[in-house]
Enzyme design. Structure first.
Site, short mmCIF file in Angstrom:
data_model
loop_
_atom_site.label_atom_id
_atom_site.label_comp_id
_atom_site.label_asym_id
_atom_site.label_seq_id
_atom_site.Cartn_x
_atom_site.Cartn_y
_atom_site.Cartn_z
N TYR A 115 0.84 -1.21 0.00
CA TYR A 115 0.00 0.00 0.00
C TYR A 115 0.87 1.25 0.00
CZ TYR A 115 -3.89 3.11 1.30
OH TYR A 115 -4.83 4.11 1.32
N LYS A 160 0.95 4.13 -2.95
CA LYS A 160 0.55 5.52 -2.75
C LYS A 160 1.70 6.49 -3.04
CE LYS A 160 -3.79 4.82 -1.83
NZ LYS A 160 -4.84 5.28 -2.76
N1 NAD Z 1 -10.21 5.49 4.56
C1 NAD Z 1 -9.00 5.95 4.79
O1 NAD Z 1 -8.60 6.12 5.96
C2 NAD Z 1 -8.09 6.30 3.64
C3 NAD Z 1 -6.94 7.06 3.93
C4 NAD Z 1 -6.10 7.42 2.89
C5 NAD Z 1 -6.40 7.06 1.59
N2 NAD Z 1 -7.51 6.32 1.33
C6 NAD Z 1 -7.76 6.00 -0.09
O2 NAD Z 1 -9.02 6.53 -0.45
C7 NAD Z 1 -9.56 5.81 -1.56
C8 NAD Z 1 -10.99 5.45 -1.24
O3 NAD Z 1 -11.00 4.64 -0.07
P1 NAD Z 1 -12.25 4.53 0.89
O4 NAD Z 1 -11.74 4.71 2.29
O5 NAD Z 1 -13.36 5.36 0.37
O6 NAD Z 1 -12.52 2.96 0.70
P2 NAD Z 1 -13.86 2.11 0.49
O7 NAD Z 1 -13.41 0.71 0.53
O8 NAD Z 1 -14.91 2.60 1.44
O9 NAD Z 1 -14.34 2.50 -0.98
C9 NAD Z 1 -13.57 2.13 -2.10
C10 NAD Z 1 -14.48 1.94 -3.29
O10 NAD Z 1 -13.64 1.61 -4.41
C11 NAD Z 1 -14.16 0.47 -5.06
N3 NAD Z 1 -13.08 -0.29 -5.69
C12 NAD Z 1 -12.07 -0.96 -5.07
N4 NAD Z 1 -11.29 -1.57 -5.97
C13 NAD Z 1 -11.82 -1.28 -7.20
C14 NAD Z 1 -11.46 -1.63 -8.53
N5 NAD Z 1 -10.42 -2.42 -8.79
N6 NAD Z 1 -12.21 -1.14 -9.55
C15 NAD Z 1 -13.28 -0.36 -9.30
N7 NAD Z 1 -13.67 -0.01 -8.06
C16 NAD Z 1 -12.95 -0.46 -7.02
C17 NAD Z 1 -14.87 -0.33 -3.97
O11 NAD Z 1 -15.82 -1.23 -4.52
C18 NAD Z 1 -15.47 0.78 -3.12
O12 NAD Z 1 -16.75 1.15 -3.58
C19 NAD Z 1 -8.62 4.63 -1.77
O13 NAD Z 1 -7.72 4.93 -2.83
C20 NAD Z 1 -7.86 4.55 -0.45
O14 NAD Z 1 -6.61 3.94 -0.62
C21 NAD Z 1 -8.37 5.93 2.32
#
Ligand code: NAD
Length: 256
Positions: free
Chosen positions: A154, A158
């Site tokens: 991860y 990133k």
């Molecule tokens: N939640 C956190 O604390 C956090 C912190 C930093 C970065 N992020 C990043 O934010 C972004 C969104 O994360 P989130 O927290 O909303 O997660 P989440 O799991 O709630 O939502 C992610 C969405 O992306 C979709 N998805 C995953 N893989 C996919 C693929 N291969 N093709 C199409 N759709 C796909 C999932 O079905 C889901 O609807 C991600 O890139 C994650 O790495 C999250």
């Protein structure tokens, strides 16, 4: 919330739109009058989001080249252009020391978070360049600027998002296209909850409380809505001189 950025009629493509940040940003863009193309691989959740937000749903896996080209083609077929792109879908993968990870563990995360972001940028830039305009936000993470034991795929993916953001900003600049990334800290979504369960399957709530305590501002996780406020601002003309930048949103967690 009343419209404040004037996205009326602009065409927005959002990946990972069925949940978390993607859904929060899509909701905000819908309120602001944008025409939405919503992309996710989770078909049922995507269709209910699309119905609620009157967006065009495109079921696609962002790690598959033909499906990335497919969601961009669907947007152009439906609306003729793409003004805004939230390149956001990502996965957390398995937490373990490198010595306990398989190459497949690495590849799975890399395929979605790095290759998926690259392929999205490539396809959308091909549409935006001839338009001579566009705004893109990639979802990086605080994992783009620091390491973490047991989270190497991860973290690597990133860091790649930050590099892709900077390169795309330079390639897009002569065409009036801005490209930035957001770097959230701990935000309360499904992904964050899965990580607490991976860290301690016996007491995820205890992990959640400890993580909350570690955040200087408010001793809490952030919300997807708070992330959406930053993303929508970066997509708007209010940030017209900002490109190639990474914006932390972490309650001062990485300020020390
Ligand atoms: N939640 C956190 O604390 C956090 C912190 C930093 C970065 N992020 C990043 O934010 C972004 C969104 O994360 P989130 O927290 O909303 O997660 P989440 O799991 O709630 O939502 C992610 C969405 O992306 C979709 N998805 C995953 N893989 C996919 C693929 N291969 N093709 C199409 N759709 C796909 C999932 O079905 C889901 O609807 C991600 O890139 C994650 O790495 C999250």
């Amino acid at each position: 919330m009343s419209a404040k950025y004037g996205f009326d009629g602009q065409v927005a493509v959002v990946t990972g739109a069925a949940a978390g940040f993607g859904l929060a940003v899509a909701t905000r863009l819908a309120e602001e009058g944008a025409r939405l193309v919503l992309v996710d691989r989770a078909a049922d959740a995507l269709h209910s989001a699309a119905e609620k937000l009157s967006g065009l749903p495109v079921v696609a896996d962002v790690s598959v080249e033909s499906e990335v080209d497919g969601y961009v083609a669907a947007a152009v077929d439906a609306f003729g252009r793409i003004d805004l792109f939230f390149n956001n879908a990502g996965i957390e993968g398995r937490m373990a020391p490198m010595t306990e990870l398989s190459v497949a563990d690495f590849d799975r995360v890399w395929a979605v978070n790095a290759r998926g972001v690259f392929m999205g940028l490539r396809a959308v830039l091909k549409v935006m360049k001839p338009q001579g305009s566009g705004a893109i936000v990639n979802t990086a993470s605080m994992a783009a600027i620091k390491g973490a034991a047991t989270f190497s795929p991860y973290i690597a993916s990133k860091h790649a998002v930050l590099g892709l953001t900077k390169s795309a900003a330079l390639e897009g600049a002569p065409f009036g296209i801005r490209v930035n990334c957001v770097a959230p800290g701990h935000i309360d979504t499904r992904m964050a909850r899965d990580l607490t369960a991976q860290i301690n399957p016996d007491d995820p709530e205890g992990v959640f409380r400890a993580v909350s305590e570690s955040v200087p501002l408010g001793k809490r996780y952030g919300t997807a809505t708070e992330v959406s406020n930053l993303v929508v601002w970066l997509l708007s003309s209010e940030s017209e001189y900002i490109s190639g930048a990474l914006y932390l949103i972490d309650g001062a967690l990485n300020a020390g």
